[in-house]
Write an enzyme that holds these catalytic residues in place. Structure first.
Site, PDB file in Angstrom:
ATOM      1  N   TYR A   1     -93.458  28.378   4.206  1.00 42.45           N
ATOM      2  CA  TYR A   1     -92.472  28.144   5.283  1.00 42.45           C
ATOM      3  C   TYR A   1     -91.104  27.866   4.674  1.00 42.45           C
ATOM      4  O   TYR A   1     -90.102  28.490   5.036  1.00 42.45           O
ATOM      5  CB  TYR A   1     -92.940  26.972   6.144  1.00 42.45           C
TER       6      TYR A   1
ATOM      7  N   SER B   1     -84.320  26.861   9.502  1.00 43.79           N
ATOM      8  CA  SER B   1     -84.926  25.533   9.685  1.00 43.79           C
ATOM      9  C   SER B   1     -84.260  24.552   8.727  1.00 43.79           C
ATOM     10  O   SER B   1     -83.733  24.962   7.677  1.00 43.79           O
ATOM     11  CB  SER B   1     -86.418  25.610   9.353  1.00 43.79           C
TER      12      SER B   1
ATOM     13  N   LYS C   1     -87.768  30.252   5.039  1.00 41.16           N
ATOM     14  CA  LYS C   1     -86.572  29.741   5.707  1.00 41.16           C
ATOM     15  C   LYS C   1     -85.369  29.770   4.758  1.00 41.16           C
ATOM     16  O   LYS C   1     -84.244  30.082   5.174  1.00 41.16           O
ATOM     17  CB  LYS C   1     -86.825  28.338   6.259  1.00 41.16           C
TER      18      LYS C   1
HETATM   19  N1  LIG Z   1     -89.891  23.249  16.573  1.00 35.65           N
HETATM   20  C1  LIG Z   1     -89.243  22.832  15.520  1.00 35.65           C
HETATM   21  O1  LIG Z   1     -89.166  21.624  15.258  1.00 35.65           O
HETATM   22  C2  LIG Z   1     -88.563  23.827  14.615  1.00 35.65           C
HETATM   23  C3  LIG Z   1     -87.774  23.316  13.577  1.00 35.65           C
HETATM   24  C4  LIG Z   1     -87.115  24.190  12.721  1.00 35.65           C
HETATM   25  C5  LIG Z   1     -87.237  25.563  12.919  1.00 35.65           C
HETATM   26  N2  LIG Z   1     -88.015  26.048  13.937  1.00 35.65           N
HETATM   27  C6  LIG Z   1     -88.099  27.507  14.065  1.00 35.65           C
HETATM   28  O2  LIG Z   1     -87.827  27.893  15.391  1.00 35.65           O
HETATM   29  C7  LIG Z   1     -88.495  29.142  15.667  1.00 35.65           C
HETATM   30  C8  LIG Z   1     -89.255  29.008  16.974  1.00 35.65           C
HETATM   31  O3  LIG Z   1     -90.250  28.019  16.804  1.00 35.65           O
HETATM   32  P1  LIG Z   1     -90.860  27.143  17.994  1.00 35.65           P
HETATM   33  O4  LIG Z   1     -90.835  25.738  17.547  1.00 35.65           O
HETATM   34  O5  LIG Z   1     -90.221  27.523  19.275  1.00 35.65           O
HETATM   35  O6  LIG Z   1     -92.383  27.648  17.922  1.00 35.65           O
HETATM   36  P2  LIG Z   1     -93.414  28.085  19.054  1.00 35.65           P
HETATM   37  O7  LIG Z   1     -94.714  28.168  18.358  1.00 35.65           O
HETATM   38  O8  LIG Z   1     -93.274  27.211  20.259  1.00 35.65           O
HETATM   39  O9  LIG Z   1     -92.899  29.547  19.483  1.00 35.65           O
HETATM   40  C9  LIG Z   1     -93.006  30.656  18.617  1.00 35.65           C
HETATM   41  C10 LIG Z   1     -93.090  31.935  19.437  1.00 35.65           C
HETATM   42  O10 LIG Z   1     -93.283  33.026  18.533  1.00 35.65           O
HETATM   43  C11 LIG Z   1     -94.333  33.865  19.024  1.00 35.65           C
HETATM   44  N3  LIG Z   1     -95.012  34.551  17.914  1.00 35.65           N
HETATM   45  C12 LIG Z   1     -95.820  34.002  16.970  1.00 35.65           C
HETATM   46  N4  LIG Z   1     -96.308  34.966  16.157  1.00 35.65           N
HETATM   47  C13 LIG Z   1     -95.779  36.141  16.584  1.00 35.65           C
HETATM   48  C14 LIG Z   1     -95.914  37.502  16.151  1.00 35.65           C
HETATM   49  N5  LIG Z   1     -96.706  37.834  15.138  1.00 35.65           N
HETATM   50  N6  LIG Z   1     -95.227  38.453  16.811  1.00 35.65           N
HETATM   51  C15 LIG Z   1     -94.438  38.132  17.881  1.00 35.65           C
HETATM   52  N7  LIG Z   1     -94.293  36.874  18.344  1.00 35.65           N
HETATM   53  C16 LIG Z   1     -94.945  35.883  17.694  1.00 35.65           C
HETATM   54  C17 LIG Z   1     -95.285  32.887  19.743  1.00 35.65           C
HETATM   55  O11 LIG Z   1     -96.147  33.543  20.648  1.00 35.65           O
HETATM   56  C18 LIG Z   1     -94.298  31.936  20.404  1.00 35.65           C
HETATM   57  O12 LIG Z   1     -93.903  32.367  21.695  1.00 35.65           O
HETATM   58  C19 LIG Z   1     -89.371  29.428  14.447  1.00 35.65           C
HETATM   59  O13 LIG Z   1     -88.729  30.362  13.613  1.00 35.65           O
HETATM   60  C20 LIG Z   1     -89.470  28.075  13.765  1.00 35.65           C
HETATM   61  O14 LIG Z   1     -89.697  28.183  12.382  1.00 35.65           O
HETATM   62  C21 LIG Z   1     -88.673  25.206  14.788  1.00 35.65           C
END
Ligand SMILES: NC(=O)c1ccc[n+]([C@@H]2O[C@H](COP(=O)([O-])OP(=O)(O)OC[C@H]3O[C@@H](n4cnc5c(N)ncnc54)[C@H](O)[C@@H]3O)[C@@H](O)[C@H]2O)c1
Length: 258
Positions: A154, A141, A158
């Site tokens: 978090y 991230s 990261k």
């Molecule tokens: N959305 C953003 O702006 C953003 C920015 C930087 C980094 N990220 C990173 O991207 C990655 C995906 O995030 P996202 O935004 O798609 O989030 P999201 O919440 O849309 O998706 C996360 C997925 O992980 C699954 N999950 C959660 N807990 C779990 C567990 N214990 N076991 C198995 N699966 C599990 C959820 O069911 C979901 O399908 C993460 O690592 C997040 O930190 C996202």
């Protein structure tokens, strides 16, 4: 993209958000995809929706469970005969001031956002080593480098992922296993919306530190993941690619019309 066709790909957290966009992209490239997610309902919906693009299946797992991770990677490698690409993507963001942050939530986040990445990577690497190579991509991230308040676990997990990527790249390069990271900026997913709903994230305020002055699309993150996983990136390992509209380079917050 070169070297993705017919590859066996595991994407954790592939039922929703960024993981779903990655699964879509890998299917479009002709790969076979296993999405590993705790949310069975969302996984089933994603498999049904993306099934028209190519072979995809869901594996239900809580990635906080170390034994379950071993069993999952064994399942994929045994069923398909190999595991070519593993994407560590599942993660959560829980907010709170560090002085008050509940220890059990801190431990939970470490176990999902960081320990699971290590466990999936090394379980996959055992097979990749035997089969002569493979590629692992870990979703970090912008918060691995730009620290924002009320996200201490978090930010810490990261930053840990960036360290994990570099460390394991050095250890596994000799086995032709590449491991890289992608550090997204702000993308409108469920994870992001929770922060907006809780009043922790204000989109206009966030955009002050994003030189491109816009939210990113999930597909833009998936593009970077596909590149790093593919043979187009055959000489790249231990790197973290920031796909963040320039956030990680911004010195001062600036309005669009300044
Ligand atoms: N959305 C953003 O702006 C953003 C920015 C930087 C980094 N990220 C990173 O991207 C990655 C995906 O995030 P996202 O935004 O798609 O989030 P999201 O919440 O849309 O998706 C996360 C997925 O992980 C699954 N999950 C959660 N807990 C779990 C567990 N214990 N076991 C198995 N699966 C599990 C959820 O069911 C979901 O399908 C993460 O690592 C997040 O930190 C996202």
């Amino acid at each position: 993209m070169k070297g993705l066709k017919d590859k066996i790909v595991l994407v954790t957290g592939g039922a929703k958000g960024l993981g779903k966009a990655m699964a879509t992209r890998f299917l479009q490239e002709g790969a076979t995809v296993v999405i590993a997610d705790v949310d069975a309902e969302a996984s089933a919906a994603t498999v049904e929706e993306l099934g028209t693009l190519g072979p995809i299946e869901a594996y239900q797992i809580d990635l906080r469970d170390a034994d379950a991770i071993e069993a999952m990677v064994d399942y994929v490698a045994e069923k398909y005969g190999r595991i070519d690409i593993a994407v560590n993507n599942a993660g959560v963001q829980i907010h709170g001031w560090a002085t008050e942050f509940p220890l059990e939530k801190f431990d939970m986040m470490l176990s999902l956002n960081l320990r699971a990445y290590y466990l999936v990577a090394r379980a996959a690497a055992r097979y990749m080593k035997k089969q002569g190579g493979g590629s692992i991509v870990c979703i970090s991230s912008g918060n691995s480098q730009r620290y924002t308040t009320r996200r201490s676990p978090y930010n810490i997990t990261k930053a840990g992922i960036n360290g994990l990527v570099g460390t394991l790249a050095v250890e596994w390069g000799r086995f032709n296993i590449r491991i890289n990271g992608v550090a997204p900026g702000f993308v409108d997913t469920e994870l992001f919306r929770v922060g907006v709903k809780n009043g922790i994230i204000d989109v206009d305020n966030n955009m002050l530190v994003v030189p491109m002055k816009r939210m990113l699309e999930a597909e833009e993150i998936a593009n970077g993941v596909a590149f790093l996983a593919s043979e187009e990136a055959s000489g790249v390992t231990g790197q973290v690619l920031f796909i963040d509209g320039g956030w990680s380079r911004a010195g001062l917050p600036e309005k669009k019309d300044m």
